[in-house]
Motif scaffolding. Structure first.
Motif, PDB file in Angstrom:
ATOM      1  N   ALA A  34       0.707 -33.760 -24.962  1.00  0.00           N
ATOM      2  CA  ALA A  34       1.002 -32.190 -24.937  1.00  0.00           C
ATOM      3  C   ALA A  34       1.816 -31.726 -24.787  1.00  0.00           C
ATOM      4  O   ALA A  34       1.973 -31.094 -26.166  1.00  0.00           O
ATOM      5  CB  ALA A  34      -0.173 -31.448 -24.172  1.00  0.00           C
ATOM      6  N   ALA A  35       3.058 -32.428 -24.097  1.00  0.00           N
ATOM      7  CA  ALA A  35       4.272 -31.708 -23.917  1.00  0.00           C
ATOM      8  C   ALA A  35       5.470 -31.727 -24.739  1.00  0.00           C
ATOM      9  O   ALA A  35       5.620 -31.489 -25.015  1.00  0.00           O
ATOM     10  CB  ALA A  35       4.380 -31.725 -22.111  1.00  0.00           C
ATOM     11  N   ARG A  36       4.693 -33.474 -24.850  1.00  0.00           N
ATOM     12  CA  ARG A  36       6.035 -33.509 -25.846  1.00  0.00           C
ATOM     13  C   ARG A  36       5.399 -33.284 -27.083  1.00  0.00           C
ATOM     14  O   ARG A  36       6.656 -32.400 -27.851  1.00  0.00           O
ATOM     15  CB  ARG A  36       5.881 -35.303 -26.426  1.00  0.00           C
ATOM     16  CG  ARG A  36       6.879 -36.019 -27.549  1.00  0.00           C
ATOM     17  CD  ARG A  36       6.055 -37.074 -27.898  1.00  0.00           C
ATOM     18  NE  ARG A  36       6.272 -37.715 -29.313  1.00  0.00           N
ATOM     19  CZ  ARG A  36       6.700 -36.888 -30.191  1.00  0.00           C
ATOM     20  NH1 ARG A  36       5.945 -36.660 -30.273  1.00  0.00           N
ATOM     21  NH2 ARG A  36       7.682 -37.558 -31.139  1.00  0.00           N
ATOM     22  N   ASN A  37       4.686 -32.430 -28.045  1.00  0.00           N
ATOM     23  CA  ASN A  37       4.382 -31.861 -28.767  1.00  0.00           C
ATOM     24  C   ASN A  37       5.122 -31.176 -28.847  1.00  0.00           C
ATOM     25  O   ASN A  37       5.075 -30.525 -30.204  1.00  0.00           O
ATOM     26  CB  ASN A  37       2.512 -32.295 -28.907  1.00  0.00           C
ATOM     27  CG  ASN A  37       1.893 -33.451 -28.599  1.00  0.00           C
ATOM     28  OD1 ASN A  37       2.922 -34.503 -29.443  1.00  0.00           O
ATOM     29  ND2 ASN A  37       1.396 -33.798 -29.528  1.00  0.00           N
ATOM     30  N   GLU A  38       4.635 -30.093 -28.291  1.00  0.00           N
ATOM     31  CA  GLU A  38       5.026 -28.702 -27.926  1.00  0.00           C
ATOM     32  C   GLU A  38       6.470 -28.541 -28.002  1.00  0.00           C
ATOM     33  O   GLU A  38       7.338 -27.644 -28.722  1.00  0.00           O
ATOM     34  CB  GLU A  38       4.324 -27.794 -27.075  1.00  0.00           C
ATOM     35  CG  GLU A  38       5.709 -26.483 -26.585  1.00  0.00           C
ATOM     36  CD  GLU A  38       4.405 -25.559 -27.596  1.00  0.00           C
ATOM     37  OE1 GLU A  38       5.303 -24.285 -27.882  1.00  0.00           O
ATOM     38  OE2 GLU A  38       3.922 -25.715 -28.119  1.00  0.00           O
ATOM     39  N   VAL A  39       7.187 -29.636 -27.573  1.00  0.00           N
ATOM     40  CA  VAL A  39       8.851 -29.688 -27.176  1.00  0.00           C
ATOM     41  C   VAL A  39       8.936 -29.860 -28.707  1.00  0.00           C
ATOM     42  O   VAL A  39      10.204 -29.499 -29.543  1.00  0.00           O
ATOM     43  CB  VAL A  39       9.215 -30.756 -26.565  1.00  0.00           C
ATOM     44  CG1 VAL A  39      10.706 -30.778 -27.057  1.00  0.00           C
ATOM     45  CG2 VAL A  39       9.275 -30.501 -25.230  1.00  0.00           C
ATOM     46  N   TYR A  80      15.827 -24.916 -28.561  1.00  0.00           N
ATOM     47  CA  TYR A  80      15.559 -23.819 -29.653  1.00  0.00           C
ATOM     48  C   TYR A  80      15.760 -22.000 -28.810  1.00  0.00           C
ATOM     49  O   TYR A  80      15.988 -21.749 -29.674  1.00  0.00           O
ATOM     50  CB  TYR A  80      13.600 -23.519 -29.335  1.00  0.00           C
ATOM     51  CG  TYR A  80      13.508 -22.460 -30.140  1.00  0.00           C
ATOM     52  CD1 TYR A  80      12.977 -21.729 -31.019  1.00  0.00           C
ATOM     53  CD2 TYR A  80      12.252 -21.853 -29.437  1.00  0.00           C
ATOM     54  CE1 TYR A  80      12.793 -20.967 -31.353  1.00  0.00           C
ATOM     55  CE2 TYR A  80      11.867 -20.011 -29.967  1.00  0.00           C
ATOM     56  CZ  TYR A  80      12.024 -20.034 -31.205  1.00  0.00           C
ATOM     57  OH  TYR A  80      11.461 -19.083 -31.457  1.00  0.00           O
ATOM     58  N   TYR A  90       7.306 -25.158 -19.958  1.00  0.00           N
ATOM     59  CA  TYR A  90       6.652 -25.622 -20.414  1.00  0.00           C
ATOM     60  C   TYR A  90       5.975 -27.080 -20.493  1.00  0.00           C
ATOM     61  O   TYR A  90       4.812 -27.402 -21.191  1.00  0.00           O
ATOM     62  CB  TYR A  90       6.218 -24.596 -21.748  1.00  0.00           C
ATOM     63  CG  TYR A  90       7.439 -25.439 -23.072  1.00  0.00           C
ATOM     64  CD1 TYR A  90       6.792 -26.832 -23.701  1.00  0.00           C
ATOM     65  CD2 TYR A  90       8.623 -24.954 -23.185  1.00  0.00           C
ATOM     66  CE1 TYR A  90       8.121 -27.213 -24.203  1.00  0.00           C
ATOM     67  CE2 TYR A  90       9.686 -25.155 -24.273  1.00  0.00           C
ATOM     68  CZ  TYR A  90       9.418 -26.432 -24.629  1.00  0.00           C
ATOM     69  OH  TYR A  90      10.464 -27.090 -26.016  1.00  0.00           O
ATOM     70  N   THR A  91       7.128 -27.565 -20.022  1.00  0.00           N
ATOM     71  CA  THR A  91       6.509 -29.410 -20.047  1.00  0.00           C
ATOM     72  C   THR A  91       6.316 -30.174 -19.204  1.00  0.00           C
ATOM     73  O   THR A  91       5.777 -30.795 -18.704  1.00  0.00           O
ATOM     74  CB  THR A  91       8.022 -30.274 -19.811  1.00  0.00           C
ATOM     75  OG1 THR A  91       9.182 -29.951 -19.675  1.00  0.00           O
ATOM     76  CG2 THR A  91       8.464 -29.689 -21.838  1.00  0.00           C
ATOM     77  N   ARG A 149       7.807 -29.409 -31.699  1.00  0.00           N
ATOM     78  CA  ARG A 149       7.487 -27.998 -32.477  1.00  0.00           C
ATOM     79  C   ARG A 149       8.306 -26.712 -32.725  1.00  0.00           C
ATOM     80  O   ARG A 149       8.677 -26.442 -33.566  1.00  0.00           O
ATOM     81  CB  ARG A 149       5.712 -27.369 -31.947  1.00  0.00           C
ATOM     82  CG  ARG A 149       4.809 -26.179 -32.472  1.00  0.00           C
ATOM     83  CD  ARG A 149       4.746 -25.591 -32.321  1.00  0.00           C
ATOM     84  NE  ARG A 149       4.651 -24.700 -30.505  1.00  0.00           N
ATOM     85  CZ  ARG A 149       5.411 -23.696 -31.010  1.00  0.00           C
ATOM     86  NH1 ARG A 149       5.678 -22.918 -31.989  1.00  0.00           N
ATOM     87  NH2 ARG A 149       5.867 -23.234 -29.893  1.00  0.00           N
ATOM     88  N   GLN A 150       8.886 -27.001 -31.123  1.00  0.00           N
ATOM     89  CA  GLN A 150       9.233 -25.229 -30.774  1.00  0.00           C
ATOM     90  C   GLN A 150      11.418 -26.167 -31.447  1.00  0.00           C
ATOM     91  O   GLN A 150      11.756 -25.356 -32.080  1.00  0.00           O
ATOM     92  CB  GLN A 150       9.515 -25.160 -29.042  1.00  0.00           C
ATOM     93  CG  GLN A 150       8.868 -24.574 -28.684  1.00  0.00           C
ATOM     94  CD  GLN A 150       9.187 -23.973 -27.510  1.00  0.00           C
ATOM     95  OE1 GLN A 150       9.665 -23.182 -27.071  1.00  0.00           O
ATOM     96  NE2 GLN A 150       7.943 -23.357 -26.923  1.00  0.00           N
TER      97      GLN A 150
END
Length: 278
Positions: free
Chosen positions: A89-94, A70, A81-82, A96-97
């Motif tokens: 939580a880290a996977r979900n942020e990946v 991204y 951020y991972t 999302r971005q």
């Protein structure tokens, strides 16, 4: 026979001028009948639309489009951020971005499926590997996980292929005999990825060095332009890039393929089941 893939890490979202190199290099490959893979940063895709660079987007339409994250070096980076204890939580942020980044890439380029991913620099986040596999990717380029002869390796649900030769490291001052020496080295491999960063044809340092080295050094949109190369250096690089492509095409030791063709080949293989005995 060695499979040759041409890949371009297309990432500089700070400079409209740098976008000229994306257009020019895409046209070199198109005019030579080669379909390259341009790994595009999501924010760059957004900026190309904002800058009205329809010339760049038209040039890219002849090639494969992969993802290059991204925001590349925008902090917090993929690794930053991972790097947390909670995998989900880290996977979900990946997801999302990268879903946001994919949306920009699709809107700009019209590509329907993003099946290949190249991480920015040394940001080899295993969380992101699993996330990209879940998002439909099958090929992961520029990796640390490959065989000695570059046959590729499965790791974290993706097929990994290593980068082999960086064009901007040598093509600013290479003659044909030196290029043939490079190809002789690559011919001993099963697969070789020849790559470059388009912006380095125009700038002597990477775009993120003055803007994002270790932290966000400037406000978003108020970027510092790196030192420009003299035009004659850029022309020499383009001329040598074209010469290298022609040498590869004329050499019977090589077969030019692409990340998309590799993804198609992987899709045709039987489903792999790893057992406890394995």
């Amino acid at each position: 026979m060695t499979d040759i893939l041409f890949c371009l890490d297309t990432e500089d979202f700070t400079s409209n001028h740098a976008a000229d190199a994306i257009r020019d290099e895409a046209e070199i490959f198109r005019s030579e009948g080669v379909r390259a893979c341009f790994f595009v940063v999501g924010l760059l895709a957004r900026q190309l639309m904002a800058w009205g660079r329809n010339d760049v987007l038209a040039a890219l339409s002849h090639h494969e489009i992969g993802a290059h994250s991204y925001g590349h070096t925008l902090h917090p980076t993929l690794n930053e951020y991972t790097d947390v204890a909670d995998f989900d939580a880290a996977r979900n942020e990946v997801v999302r971005q990268e879903t946001l980044g994919h949306g920009y890439i699709r809107a700009a380029t019209g590509t329907e499926r993003i099946r290949t991913f190249c991480p920015p620099g040394n940001q080899k986040s295993y969380v992101a590997m699993y996330a990209y596999a879940d998002m439909g990717a099958s090929v992961y380029a520029d990796t640390f996980c490959d065989t000695e002869d570059c046959r590729g390796a499965f790791y974290c649900d993706l097929f990994h292929v290593n980068y082999s030769f960086c064009m901007e490291d040598e093509l600013f001052a290479a003659d044909e005999s030196h290029m043939r020496e490079i190809l002789d080295r690559l011919a001993h491999r099963k697969r070789a990825v020849i790559y470059t960063h388009p912006h380095k044809a125009l700038y002597s340092v990477h775009w993120d060095q003055p803007n994002y080295y270790k932290e966000n050094l400037v406000p978003f949109g108020r970027w510092i332009e790196p030192p420009r190369r003299p035009p004659e250096e850029t022309e020499t690089f383009y001329r040598n890039m074209r010469r290298l492509v022609r040498l590869v095409k004329a050499d019977p030791r090589f077969r030019i393929t692409s990340c998309g063709e590799l993804a198609d080949e992987l899709a045709r293989r039987p489903v792999r089941t790893v057992t406890r005995a394995d």
